[in-house]
Scaffold this active site. Structure first.
Site, PDB file in Angstrom:
ATOM      1  N   TYR A   1       5.239  -7.645  -0.475  1.00 40.61           N
ATOM      2  CA  TYR A   1       4.318  -7.000  -1.648  1.00 40.61           C
ATOM      3  C   TYR A   1       3.297  -6.319  -1.004  1.00 40.61           C
ATOM      4  O   TYR A   1       3.541  -6.143   0.099  1.00 40.61           O
ATOM      5  CB  TYR A   1       3.877  -8.216  -2.396  1.00 40.61           C
ATOM      6  CG  TYR A   1       4.794  -8.822  -3.395  1.00 40.61           C
ATOM      7  CD1 TYR A   1       5.016  -8.605  -4.536  1.00 40.61           C
ATOM      8  CD2 TYR A   1       5.661  -9.967  -2.950  1.00 40.61           C
ATOM      9  CE1 TYR A   1       5.890  -9.147  -5.534  1.00 40.61           C
ATOM     10  CE2 TYR A   1       6.696 -10.471  -3.672  1.00 40.61           C
ATOM     11  CZ  TYR A   1       6.867 -10.156  -4.923  1.00 40.61           C
ATOM     12  OH  TYR A   1       7.773 -10.684  -5.716  1.00 40.61           O
TER      13      TYR A   1
ATOM     14  N   GLN B   1       4.986  -1.854  -9.156  1.00 41.55           N
ATOM     15  CA  GLN B   1       4.215  -0.602  -8.857  1.00 41.55           C
ATOM     16  C   GLN B   1       4.596   0.296  -7.799  1.00 41.55           C
ATOM     17  O   GLN B   1       4.519   1.715  -8.196  1.00 41.55           O
ATOM     18  CB  GLN B   1       2.929  -1.095  -8.186  1.00 41.55           C
ATOM     19  CG  GLN B   1       1.984   0.056  -7.864  1.00 41.55           C
ATOM     20  CD  GLN B   1       0.427  -0.537  -7.285  1.00 41.55           C
ATOM     21  OE1 GLN B   1      -0.200   0.415  -6.661  1.00 41.55           O
ATOM     22  NE2 GLN B   1       0.320  -1.786  -7.082  1.00 41.55           N
ATOM     23  N   SER B   2       5.464  -0.011  -6.992  1.00 44.29           N
ATOM     24  CA  SER B   2       5.743   1.135  -5.887  1.00 44.29           C
ATOM     25  C   SER B   2       6.887   2.015  -6.584  1.00 44.29           C
ATOM     26  O   SER B   2       6.620   3.271  -6.424  1.00 44.29           O
ATOM     27  CB  SER B   2       6.509   0.295  -4.819  1.00 44.29           C
ATOM     28  OG  SER B   2       7.757  -0.488  -4.977  1.00 44.29           O
TER      29      SER B   2
ATOM     30  N   GLY C   1     -12.487  10.773  15.088  1.00 42.84           N
ATOM     31  CA  GLY C   1     -13.296  11.401  16.303  1.00 42.84           C
ATOM     32  C   GLY C   1     -14.419  11.933  16.313  1.00 42.84           C
ATOM     33  O   GLY C   1     -15.048  12.246  17.035  1.00 42.84           O
ATOM     34  N   GLN C   2     -14.914  12.238  14.748  1.00 38.45           N
ATOM     35  CA  GLN C   2     -16.231  12.416  14.676  1.00 38.45           C
ATOM     36  C   GLN C   2     -17.056  11.096  14.344  1.00 38.45           C
ATOM     37  O   GLN C   2     -16.689  10.453  13.105  1.00 38.45           O
ATOM     38  CB  GLN C   2     -16.607  13.386  13.597  1.00 38.45           C
ATOM     39  CG  GLN C   2     -15.700  14.696  14.015  1.00 38.45           C
ATOM     40  CD  GLN C   2     -16.403  15.474  15.161  1.00 38.45           C
ATOM     41  OE1 GLN C   2     -17.576  15.361  15.538  1.00 38.45           O
ATOM     42  NE2 GLN C   2     -15.535  16.616  15.660  1.00 38.45           N
TER      43      GLN C   2
ATOM     44  N   ARG D   1      14.919  -4.999 -19.006  1.00 46.63           N
ATOM     45  CA  ARG D   1      15.541  -6.292 -19.349  1.00 46.63           C
ATOM     46  C   ARG D   1      15.369  -6.546 -20.879  1.00 46.63           C
ATOM     47  O   ARG D   1      14.252  -6.584 -21.317  1.00 46.63           O
ATOM     48  CB  ARG D   1      15.465  -7.429 -18.664  1.00 46.63           C
ATOM     49  CG  ARG D   1      16.142  -7.614 -17.288  1.00 46.63           C
ATOM     50  CD  ARG D   1      15.853  -9.067 -16.692  1.00 46.63           C
ATOM     51  NE  ARG D   1      14.505  -9.464 -16.574  1.00 46.63           N
ATOM     52  CZ  ARG D   1      14.121 -10.753 -16.617  1.00 46.63           C
ATOM     53  NH1 ARG D   1      15.172 -11.767 -16.798  1.00 46.63           N
ATOM     54  NH2 ARG D   1      12.775 -10.942 -16.362  1.00 46.63           N
TER      55      ARG D   1
END
Length: 424
Positions: A137, A16-17, A247-248, A37
């Site tokens: 992973y 995935q990455s 912060g809210q 491969r």
């Protein structure tokens, strides 16, 4: 023209990455040559298979806009082909285990000898240090990058996120690094190494928690629920449930139908600038002037009470009704959308955020499109390649093999069972 038209990318990535990164480059117009491969291909082709005999969605949704060549890099002819690919390409992207390229005989120094202009882009689990040789992973990356320890509820286990911040997040970071290196190459004429560690990528996305770690030195984090509950803070940032990290103060609140619909919820933020409107909407106008509620500091120790009152209001309305009422008043809310609801949102197809793709083996499926929109380089999503579909095409049109020389490479066993014609 496409933004990256003319750029050739040698895609030595899997799972995935890395494929996230190279798919983005393909969407932006690069010619992405995926090396696989022989007879096997990317492991995800056969992972989580939902249609026997067809590549899995796991593979197809990460490998759009690419060409596939089968290549055994341990075979001498395979090494010859790989050398010529490195000569021809602008970028080599890999997410092998540490040291794999060196063991193949293609160290960074050797790659530079072959092509001084090439950019070698790598994803690893960690940067230099005590963990650099460790494999990582997705969920491990979330744990070592600080995400899991700060996700979940205070009295529960650390939690990983449904968002793939480790894999896809790091792929996005690497893509930016590659484009930056290509830009610098225009000035220097030389390639360089680009690396993105998964731990680093997750930490970058958790920067507000690193902020809060340092704020702890000055006292309790007053926007966290536990402050209002009178629970002392420890020496590290706690898990804060669905409290807002910006912060809210914000929370996920029940909406009408929550008893049977697991996604009948909304996120509701009581931003200071619209506090008066919130009070009017929920029927508590006196809170606008009451000294115990009128300012953000005064409200910090009453957040549980305030959100319980707001929830009484949201529970009488659907999550979409809450949005329709609050949005015109600039009250920040957002419905919790299920994946089913997202897939049925026609607006996302119009913007290209979701796309429908035809595939010769599995038929039509829905995938994500490019999250980044360029006005002069619109993205056209093409299907993922079949294993080795473009082997002969790449050998001849990219590397210049033809005639007896082409037959020699095909007969060597280095490029799998060549499909003489690309599948349509």
């Amino acid at each position: 023209m496409k933004a990256l038209e003319g750029i050739k990318v040698l895609d030595f990535t899997h799972v995935q990455s890395g494929p996230t990164c190279t798919q983005l480059l393909g969407w932006f117009g690069a010619d992405v040559i995926k090396v696989e491969r022989p007879g096997v291909g990317d492991a995800t082709r056969q992972q989580l298979v939902d249609k026997p005999g067809a590549d899995s969605l796991y593979f197809t949704m990460l490998n759009h806009n690419k060409r596939s060549i089968e290549l055994n890099s341990k075979n001498e002819t395979g090494k010859e082909v790989l050398t010529r690919l490195i000569e021809e390409c602008d970028v080599l992207v890999e997410n092998f285990a540490p040291g794999a390229l060196d063991r193949m005989g293609f160290s960074w120094e050797r790659i530079q000898e072959i092509n001084p202009r090439i950019i070698l882009a790598s994803i690893k689990g960690f940067g230099p240090g005590r963990y650099e040789d460790c494999k990582v992973y997705e969920n491990v990356a979330q744990c070592v990058g600080g995400s899991a320890s700060t996700t979940g509820f205070r009295d529960g286990l650390p939690m990983v996120s449904g968002a793939q911040t480790g894999d896809s997040g790091t792929g996005l970071h690497l893509c930016l690094g590659i484009v930056t290196a290509l830009f610098q190459r225009e000035k220097t004429g030389r390639g360089q190494k680009v690396s993105a560690a998964m731990q680093d990528g997750v930490l970058n996305l958790c920067r507000v928690k690193l902020r809060d770690q340092q704020r702890l030195e000055a006292g309790p984090l007053k926007e966290y629920s536990q402050f209002g509950e009178g629970i002392e803070f420890g020496d590290s940032v706690p898990r804060a449930g669905n409290d807002s990290g910006g912060g809210q103060p914000g929370r996920i609140l029940k909406c009408k139908g929550w008893e049977t619909d697991p996604n009948a919820y909304t996120y509701f933020i009581i931003q200071a600038a619209i506090w008066d409107k919130v009070c009017d909407v929920i029927g508590e106008p006196e809170w606008k002037t009451d000294e115990g509620y009128a300012t953000p500091d005064a409200r910090n120790d009453k957040l549980n009470q305030i959100f319980e009152r707001i929830e009484l209001w949201t529970m009488e309305r659907s999550k979409f009704e809450v949005m329709e009422i609050c949005n015109p008043l600039n009250i920040p809310v957002g419905p919790i959308l299920s994946m089913k609801e997202i897939m049925e949102d026609e607006g996302l197809y119009k913007t290209g955020t979701l796309v429908k793709v035809d595939h010769p083996e599995r038929g039509e499926y829905v995938s994500v499109g490019s999250p980044i929109k360029l006005s002069d380089s619109p993205v056209e999503v093409s299907r993922s390649p079949l294993l080795g579909e473009h082997t002969q095409e790449i050998l001849s049109s990219v590397l210049g093999y033809n005639g007896a020389d082409l037959e020699r490479v095909i007969d060597s066993g280095a490029v799998g069972e060549v499909k003489r014609q690309a599948a349509e």
